[in-house]
Design a protein around this motif. Sequence first.
Motif, PDB file in Angstrom:
ATOM      1  N   LYS A 121       7.686   2.830   9.118  1.00 51.69           N
ATOM      2  CA  LYS A 121       7.320   4.541   9.360  1.00 51.69           C
ATOM      3  C   LYS A 121       8.403   4.481  10.460  1.00 51.69           C
ATOM      4  CE  LYS A 121       3.837   7.392   9.042  1.00 51.69           C
ATOM      5  NZ  LYS A 121       2.484   7.611   8.972  1.00 51.69           N
ATOM      6  N   GLU A 170      12.002  12.369 -11.541  1.00 51.73           N
ATOM      7  CA  GLU A 170      10.850  12.061 -11.253  1.00 51.73           C
ATOM      8  C   GLU A 170       9.630  10.540 -11.254  1.00 51.73           C
ATOM      9  OE1 GLU A 170      10.439  13.015  -8.028  1.00 51.73           O
ATOM     10  OE2 GLU A 170      10.717  15.188  -8.841  1.00 51.73           O
ATOM     11  N   GLY A 199       0.377  14.033   5.822  1.00 52.99           N
ATOM     12  CA  GLY A 199      -0.860  13.153   6.374  1.00 52.99           C
ATOM     13  C   GLY A 199      -1.388  13.764   7.650  1.00 52.99           C
ATOM     14  N   ARG A 259       1.152  -1.358   0.097  1.00 51.86           N
ATOM     15  CA  ARG A 259       0.077   0.150  -0.106  1.00 51.86           C
ATOM     16  C   ARG A 259       0.725   1.533  -0.046  1.00 51.86           C
ATOM     17  NH1 ARG A 259      -1.635   3.752   3.377  1.00 51.86           N
ATOM     18  NH2 ARG A 259       0.511   3.008   4.892  1.00 51.86           N
ATOM     19  N   ASN A 303      10.489  13.364   4.753  1.00 52.94           N
ATOM     20  CA  ASN A 303       9.824  12.303   5.244  1.00 52.94           C
ATOM     21  C   ASN A 303      10.858  10.822   3.837  1.00 52.94           C
ATOM     22  OD1 ASN A 303       8.289  10.229   4.955  1.00 52.94           O
ATOM     23  ND2 ASN A 303       6.747  10.768   3.713  1.00 52.94           N
ATOM     24  N   SER A 336      -1.817  14.377  -1.818  1.00 53.01           N
ATOM     25  CA  SER A 336      -2.877  14.836  -1.843  1.00 53.01           C
ATOM     26  C   SER A 336      -2.213  16.493  -2.954  1.00 53.01           C
ATOM     27  CB  SER A 336      -2.994  15.578  -0.779  1.00 53.01           C
ATOM     28  OG  SER A 336      -2.377  15.991   0.200  1.00 53.01           O
ATOM     29  N   GLN A 384       1.584   3.708  -3.060  1.00 53.92           N
ATOM     30  CA  GLN A 384       1.390   5.084  -2.964  1.00 53.92           C
ATOM     31  C   GLN A 384       2.535   6.772  -3.085  1.00 53.92           C
ATOM     32  OE1 GLN A 384      -3.449   4.275  -1.207  1.00 53.92           O
ATOM     33  NE2 GLN A 384      -1.553   5.416   0.050  1.00 53.92           N
ATOM     34  N   SER A 417      -3.957   9.253  12.704  1.00 53.49           N
ATOM     35  CA  SER A 417      -2.708   8.241  11.189  1.00 53.49           C
ATOM     36  C   SER A 417      -3.863   7.208  12.316  1.00 53.49           C
ATOM     37  CB  SER A 417      -1.724   8.770  11.599  1.00 53.49           C
ATOM     38  OG  SER A 417      -0.638   7.432  10.853  1.00 53.49           O
ATOM     39  N   ALA A 418      -4.712   6.589  10.690  1.00 51.08           N
ATOM     40  CA  ALA A 418      -5.274   5.349  11.332  1.00 51.08           C
ATOM     41  C   ALA A 418      -3.710   4.226  11.002  1.00 51.08           C
ATOM     42  CB  ALA A 418      -5.543   4.459  10.124  1.00 51.08           C
ATOM     43  N   HIS A 419      -2.709   4.139   9.992  1.00 50.59           N
ATOM     44  CA  HIS A 419      -1.972   3.488   9.933  1.00 50.59           C
ATOM     45  C   HIS A 419      -0.652   3.519  11.029  1.00 50.59           C
ATOM     46  CE1 HIS A 419      -3.413   2.244   6.851  1.00 50.59           C
ATOM     47  NE2 HIS A 419      -3.565   2.702   5.827  1.00 50.59           N
ATOM     48  N   ASN A 437       3.837  11.269  11.630  1.00 47.52           N
ATOM     49  CA  ASN A 437       3.668  12.525  10.892  1.00 47.52           C
ATOM     50  C   ASN A 437       3.937  13.963  11.619  1.00 47.52           C
ATOM     51  OD1 ASN A 437       2.501  10.434  10.075  1.00 47.52           O
ATOM     52  ND2 ASN A 437       0.460  10.817   9.381  1.00 47.52           N
ATOM     53  N   MET A 457       1.186  17.324   3.649  1.00 50.27           N
ATOM     54  CA  MET A 457       1.244  15.471   2.412  1.00 50.27           C
ATOM     55  C   MET A 457       2.127  15.046   3.412  1.00 50.27           C
ATOM     56  SD  MET A 457       4.381  17.780  -0.030  1.00 50.27           S
ATOM     57  CE  MET A 457       5.381  15.736  -0.673  1.00 50.27           C
ATOM     58  N   LYS A 491      -3.860   5.443  -3.200  1.00 47.68           N
ATOM     59  CA  LYS A 491      -4.020   7.341  -2.959  1.00 47.68           C
ATOM     60  C   LYS A 491      -2.682   7.693  -4.367  1.00 47.68           C
ATOM     61  CE  LYS A 491      -6.323   7.596   0.252  1.00 47.68           C
ATOM     62  NZ  LYS A 491      -7.154   6.181   0.633  1.00 47.68           N
TER      63      LYS A 491
HETATM   64  N1  FAQ Z   1      -1.953  12.223   0.089  1.00 48.04           N
HETATM   65  O1  FAQ Z   1      -2.964   6.611   8.757  1.00 48.04           O
HETATM   66  P1  FAQ Z   1      -1.969   7.747   7.355  1.00 48.04           P
HETATM   67  C1  FAQ Z   1       7.361  13.499  -4.440  1.00 48.04           C
HETATM   68  C2  FAQ Z   1      -3.598   8.602   3.798  1.00 48.04           C
HETATM   69  S1  FAQ Z   1       7.226  11.929  -3.265  1.00 48.04           S
HETATM   70  C3  FAQ Z   1      -2.854  11.621  -0.108  1.00 48.04           C
HETATM   71  O2  FAQ Z   1      -0.823   8.370   8.466  1.00 48.04           O
HETATM   72  P2  FAQ Z   1       0.890   6.391   6.820  1.00 48.04           P
HETATM   73  C4  FAQ Z   1       9.098  13.659  -4.967  1.00 48.04           C
HETATM   74  C5  FAQ Z   1      -2.891   7.509   3.428  1.00 48.04           C
HETATM   75  O3  FAQ Z   1      -2.592   6.776   2.448  1.00 48.04           O
HETATM   76  C6  FAQ Z   1       4.895  12.027  -1.826  1.00 48.04           C
HETATM   77  N2  FAQ Z   1      -3.360  10.095   1.395  1.00 48.04           N
HETATM   78  O4  FAQ Z   1      -1.037   6.829   6.250  1.00 48.04           O
HETATM   79  C7  FAQ Z   1       7.854  14.999  -5.602  1.00 48.04           C
HETATM   80  C8  FAQ Z   1      -4.138   6.706   4.501  1.00 48.04           C
HETATM   81  O5  FAQ Z   1      -5.121   6.153   2.941  1.00 48.04           O
HETATM   82  P3  FAQ Z   1      -4.722   4.679   2.926  1.00 48.04           P
HETATM   83  C9  FAQ Z   1       5.036  10.995  -1.590  1.00 48.04           C
HETATM   84  C10 FAQ Z   1      -2.584  11.063   2.224  1.00 48.04           C
HETATM   85  O6  FAQ Z   1       0.671   5.727   4.977  1.00 48.04           O
HETATM   86  C11 FAQ Z   1       8.416  15.958  -5.886  1.00 48.04           C
HETATM   87  C12 FAQ Z   1      -4.994   7.966   4.878  1.00 48.04           C
HETATM   88  O7  FAQ Z   1      -4.501   9.299   4.385  1.00 48.04           O
HETATM   89  N3  FAQ Z   1       6.079  10.628  -0.745  1.00 48.04           N
HETATM   90  O8  FAQ Z   1       6.425  13.770  -3.363  1.00 48.04           O
HETATM   91  C13 FAQ Z   1      -1.151  11.977   2.317  1.00 48.04           C
HETATM   92  O9  FAQ Z   1       0.568   5.314   7.482  1.00 48.04           O
HETATM   93  C14 FAQ Z   1       8.195  16.475  -6.691  1.00 48.04           C
HETATM   94  C15 FAQ Z   1      -4.435   7.596   6.529  1.00 48.04           C
HETATM   95  O10 FAQ Z   1      -2.777   8.189   7.125  1.00 48.04           O
HETATM   96  C16 FAQ Z   1       5.682   8.795   0.013  1.00 48.04           C
HETATM   97  O11 FAQ Z   1       4.390   8.557  -0.076  1.00 48.04           O
HETATM   98  C17 FAQ Z   1      -0.997  12.786   1.722  1.00 48.04           C
HETATM   99  N4  FAQ Z   1      -0.160  13.462   1.836  1.00 48.04           N
HETATM  100  O12 FAQ Z   1       1.317   7.862   6.527  1.00 48.04           O
HETATM  101  C18 FAQ Z   1       7.783  13.638  -7.546  1.00 48.04           C
HETATM  102  C19 FAQ Z   1       6.186   8.571   1.898  1.00 48.04           C
HETATM  103  N5  FAQ Z   1      -1.328  11.419   3.599  1.00 48.04           N
HETATM  104  O13 FAQ Z   1      -3.772   4.002   2.343  1.00 48.04           O
HETATM  105  C20 FAQ Z   1       7.315  15.035  -7.338  1.00 48.04           C
HETATM  106  C21 FAQ Z   1       5.877   7.452   1.618  1.00 48.04           C
HETATM  107  C22 FAQ Z   1      -2.277  10.223   4.152  1.00 48.04           C
HETATM  108  O14 FAQ Z   1      -5.791   4.018   4.257  1.00 48.04           O
HETATM  109  C23 FAQ Z   1       7.822  16.101  -8.180  1.00 48.04           C
HETATM  110  N6  FAQ Z   1       4.250   7.686   2.377  1.00 48.04           N
HETATM  111  N7  FAQ Z   1      -2.937   9.889   3.379  1.00 48.04           N
HETATM  112  O15 FAQ Z   1      -5.601   4.511   1.994  1.00 48.04           O
HETATM  113  C24 FAQ Z   1       4.408   7.386   3.770  1.00 48.04           C
HETATM  114  O16 FAQ Z   1       5.588   8.121   4.728  1.00 48.04           O
HETATM  115  C25 FAQ Z   1       3.266   7.593   4.516  1.00 48.04           C
HETATM  116  O17 FAQ Z   1       2.255   6.936   3.518  1.00 48.04           O
HETATM  117  C26 FAQ Z   1       2.329   8.880   4.969  1.00 48.04           C
HETATM  118  C27 FAQ Z   1       1.392   8.518   4.946  1.00 48.04           C
HETATM  119  C28 FAQ Z   1       3.098   9.578   5.615  1.00 48.04           C
HETATM  120  C29 FAQ Z   1       1.842   9.278   3.640  1.00 48.04           C
END
Ligand code: FAQ
Length: 311
Positions: free
Chosen positions: A216, A74, A198, A35, A134, A108, A39, A204-206, A220, A196, A105
């Motif tokens: 992690k 990217e 979260g 997941r 992050n 955002s 994402q 935070s569910a996860h 957040n 971004m 997802k």
């Molecule tokens: N947007 O329980 P949590 C970049 C969702 S890379 C959308 O806190 P988690 C490079 C979350 O999925 C940016 N959805 O979740 C670039 C969950 O929904 P689900 C991406 C969000 O996973 C730059 C629900 O809310 N980086 O930008 C968001 O423990 C320029 C509950 O949230 C990553 O993905 C959000 N902001 O923590 C590219 C880093 N926040 O899945 C081009 C890896 C939360 O149950 C141009 N990911 N949700 O349906 C992570 O570190 C984590 O997944 C978080 C969220 C911190 C994003």
Amino acid sequence: VALPDEHKFQARIDAEEKIEPKDWMPEGYRKNLIRQMSQHAHSEVVGEQPEGNWITRAPSLERKAILLAKVQDEAGHGLYLYSAAETLGATRDEMIEALHEGKAKYASIFNYPSLTWADIGAIGWLVDSAAIVNQVSLQNTSYGPYARAMIRICKEESFHQRQGYHIMMTLMDGSDEQKAMAQDAINRWWWPAMMMFGPHDGESAHSAQSMKWKIKRRSNDDLRQQWVDQAVQQAHAIGLEVPDDDLTWNEERGHYDFGPIDWDEFNRVIAGDGPCNRQRLAHHKKAHDDGAWVREAMSAYDAKRRAKSSA
Ligand code: FAQ
């Protein structure tokens, strides 16, 4: 009740051992990683769109070459992340399908429009720096292929962040109109960048399970605070105002206090109803469909080559 295997697994995690693709892992660990990693991959790829919008309109050949290289990076990040997620048994087709069906997802932030050239500066500066804060923590994530992908990605993102800040610096060194353009960009991108990270830790569910499994490494809110502290200083250094009336340095905490985040907006955007969600997904689907012949040609070529080498 935890099975003996789960105890052993948790002991490995607690000892900071990396989990590798062929190691035993709880189904929940695998699913949660697929997941988050898929994402993350989708974010990298969909994130090309707001910037891609300005490649043909960059103000100089040099800026155009730099932006083109950044957007290409990217795409590369998406590739490393999809490949790392595939080691967990998810196929690329399944992951893309989940994105297209709205089940998976992506960040955002990429549902906001890039209206002016200054937005390209704001994205590189604010969005890439949020991503880095992050991702630096994820260099220590427990799953080996994910952790290793993060190391290279962070190096490239640092360059992206500087190119964004350089655009902002240049605009802030320019005419009144250019300064106003830069200020307008931070006004529109600041709060979406805050989102971004979260939801707050309590919402935070996860988080609890992901922290226990060391998927992690930092919460957040903790990461968001680090980002605010550094971004505020960077904004002030070039004369930009941060669009938050409640922003104040808290001597006791040694951090900036900031105003409330509009979680209704966040929830609307992640539910598919942000300013550009439909456009972003439609564009991704079209590009995917238009590229079908390339994937088919590559598989046909591969099948032919395999048949030849086994004959
Ligand atoms: N947007 O329980 P949590 C970049 C969702 S890379 C959308 O806190 P988690 C490079 C979350 O999925 C940016 N959805 O979740 C670039 C969950 O929904 P689900 C991406 C969000 O996973 C730059 C629900 O809310 N980086 O930008 C968001 O423990 C320029 C509950 O949230 C990553 O993905 C959000 N902001 O923590 C590219 C880093 N926040 O899945 C081009 C890896 C939360 O149950 C141009 N990911 N949700 O349906 C992570 O570190 C984590 O997944 C978080 C969220 C911190 C994003």
